[in-house]
Design a protein around this motif. Sequence first.
Motif, short mmCIF file in Angstrom:
data_model
loop_
_atom_site.label_atom_id
_atom_site.label_comp_id
_atom_site.label_asym_id
_atom_site.label_seq_id
_atom_site.Cartn_x
_atom_site.Cartn_y
_atom_site.Cartn_z
N PHE A 28 0.84 -1.20 0.00
CA PHE A 28 0.00 0.00 0.00
C PHE A 28 0.87 1.25 0.00
CE2 PHE A 28 -2.28 3.42 2.03
CZ PHE A 28 -3.58 3.33 1.53
N MET A 29 1.85 1.29 0.90
CA MET A 29 2.71 2.47 1.01
C MET A 29 3.50 2.70 -0.27
SD MET A 29 1.80 3.72 3.84
CE MET A 29 2.98 5.05 3.97
N SER A 30 3.88 1.63 -0.96
CA SER A 30 4.65 1.78 -2.20
C SER A 30 3.81 2.39 -3.33
CB SER A 30 5.23 0.44 -2.63
OG SER A 30 4.22 -0.40 -3.18
N LEU A 31 2.50 2.37 -3.19
CA LEU A 31 1.61 2.95 -4.20
C LEU A 31 1.47 4.45 -4.08
CD1 LEU A 31 -1.25 0.33 -3.90
CD2 LEU A 31 0.48 0.46 -5.70
N LEU A 32 1.88 5.00 -2.94
CA LEU A 32 1.68 6.41 -2.67
C LEU A 32 2.88 7.24 -3.10
CD1 LEU A 32 0.13 6.18 0.91
CD2 LEU A 32 -1.07 6.27 -1.30
N ALA A 33 2.59 8.35 -3.75
CA ALA A 33 3.65 9.29 -4.13
C ALA A 33 4.20 9.96 -2.88
CB ALA A 33 3.07 10.33 -5.09
N PRO A 34 5.43 10.44 -2.92
CA PRO A 34 5.96 11.20 -1.78
C PRO A 34 5.05 12.39 -1.48
CG PRO A 34 7.70 10.71 -3.36
CD PRO A 34 6.40 10.31 -4.00
N GLU A 85 -19.93 -2.07 8.03
CA GLU A 85 -19.97 -1.84 6.58
C GLU A 85 -20.74 -0.57 6.26
OE1 GLU A 85 -22.07 -3.97 2.88
OE2 GLU A 85 -20.45 -5.17 3.77
N MET A 86 -20.24 0.18 5.28
CA MET A 86 -20.92 1.39 4.82
C MET A 86 -20.67 1.58 3.33
SD MET A 86 -18.33 4.12 6.60
CE MET A 86 -17.89 2.98 7.89
N ARG A 87 -21.59 2.28 2.69
CA ARG A 87 -21.45 2.62 1.28
C ARG A 87 -20.58 3.87 1.20
NH1 ARG A 87 -23.82 1.54 -3.61
NH2 ARG A 87 -24.34 3.35 -4.91
N THR A 88 -19.50 3.78 0.42
CA THR A 88 -18.52 4.86 0.37
C THR A 88 -18.20 5.23 -1.07
OG1 THR A 88 -16.73 3.24 0.48
CG2 THR A 88 -17.43 4.23 2.57
N ARG A 89 -17.66 6.42 -1.22
CA ARG A 89 -17.13 6.87 -2.50
C ARG A 89 -15.64 7.11 -2.31
NH1 ARG A 89 -15.82 11.61 -1.05
NH2 ARG A 89 -17.11 12.84 0.31
N TRP A 90 -14.88 6.85 -3.35
CA TRP A 90 -13.42 7.02 -3.34
C TRP A 90 -13.03 7.72 -4.62
CZ3 TRP A 90 -10.32 4.73 0.58
CH2 TRP A 90 -11.04 3.93 1.49
N THR A 91 -12.19 8.74 -4.54
CA THR A 91 -11.62 9.37 -5.73
C THR A 91 -10.11 9.41 -5.56
OG1 THR A 91 -11.89 11.60 -4.83
CG2 THR A 91 -13.66 10.76 -6.24
N PHE A 92 -9.42 9.25 -6.68
CA PHE A 92 -7.96 9.14 -6.67
C PHE A 92 -7.35 10.12 -7.66
CE2 PHE A 92 -9.77 5.12 -5.46
CZ PHE A 92 -8.99 4.72 -4.39
N THR A 93 -6.25 10.73 -7.24
CA THR A 93 -5.40 11.53 -8.12
C THR A 93 -4.11 10.74 -8.28
OG1 THR A 93 -6.36 13.56 -7.24
CG2 THR A 93 -4.27 13.75 -8.45
N VAL A 94 -3.77 10.44 -9.52
CA VAL A 94 -2.58 9.63 -9.80
C VAL A 94 -1.54 10.52 -10.47
CG1 VAL A 94 -1.70 7.59 -11.00
CG2 VAL A 94 -4.00 7.55 -10.00
N ALA A 95 -0.33 10.53 -9.91
CA ALA A 95 0.77 11.34 -10.42
C ALA A 95 1.30 10.75 -11.73
CB ALA A 95 1.88 11.43 -9.37
N ASP A 96 2.14 11.53 -12.40
CA ASP A 96 2.72 11.09 -13.68
C ASP A 96 3.50 9.79 -13.55
OD1 ASP A 96 1.62 13.28 -14.93
OD2 ASP A 96 3.46 14.47 -14.86
N GLY A 98 2.63 7.27 -11.89
CA GLY A 98 1.71 6.15 -11.68
C GLY A 98 1.37 5.90 -10.22
N ARG A 99 1.91 6.72 -9.32
CA ARG A 99 1.59 6.55 -7.90
C ARG A 99 0.48 7.51 -7.49
NH1 ARG A 99 7.14 6.36 -4.67
NH2 ARG A 99 7.67 8.07 -6.08
N ILE A 100 -0.21 7.16 -6.44
CA ILE A 100 -1.36 7.94 -5.97
C ILE A 100 -0.85 9.11 -5.13
CG2 ILE A 100 -3.40 7.88 -4.49
CD1 ILE A 100 -3.61 4.84 -5.35
N SER A 101 -1.20 10.34 -5.58
CA SER A 101 -0.76 11.53 -4.84
C SER A 101 -1.83 12.00 -3.86
CB SER A 101 -0.39 12.65 -5.81
OG SER A 101 -1.49 13.00 -6.62
N ARG A 102 -3.09 11.61 -4.10
CA ARG A 102 -4.18 11.98 -3.18
C ARG A 102 -5.33 11.01 -3.38
NH1 ARG A 102 -5.91 15.97 0.15
NH2 ARG A 102 -8.11 16.51 0.18
N PHE A 103 -5.98 10.67 -2.27
CA PHE A 103 -7.26 9.99 -2.36
C PHE A 103 -8.22 10.61 -1.36
CE2 PHE A 103 -5.02 7.33 0.75
CZ PHE A 103 -6.00 7.01 1.69
N GLU A 104 -9.48 10.57 -1.73
CA GLU A 104 -10.54 11.10 -0.89
C GLU A 104 -11.61 10.03 -0.78
OE1 GLU A 104 -11.88 15.01 -2.01
OE2 GLU A 104 -9.89 15.56 -2.74
#
Length: 108
Positions: A28-34, A85-96, A98-104
């Motif tokens: 998981f941590m390796s997927l995140l941008a600095p 359990e709950m119904r959730t929404r997730w949005t992702f910003t992916v850096a150039d 390929g790593r995730i720079s932000r998720f909400e």
Amino acid sequence: MTIQPAKLRDPAVRAFVHAVNSHDREGFMSLLAPGATMADDGADRDLAVWIDQEIFSSHGHLEVDSESRGGRALVARYRNDTWGEMRTRWTFTVADDGRISRFETGHA
């Protein structure tokens, strides 16, 4: 109908869901941008504290119901030992790189 994680369109999001569901903190941590950031229900949170409490120490699990924005927005049933359990929404910003720079996330 649930979308199997392997069928998710965006590779970074696919890997994120896989890491959550397999409780792979290192992966998981390796997927995140600095400097990656996140928000929960519209409020920015401390990423390290949030992922420990909401994902890894509480056995978080995502079952994706739908995806949009090329696979970078999900509606999912999220469960953990703290909240159930709950119904959730997730949005992702992916850096150039390929790593995730932000998720909400938040209630859907």
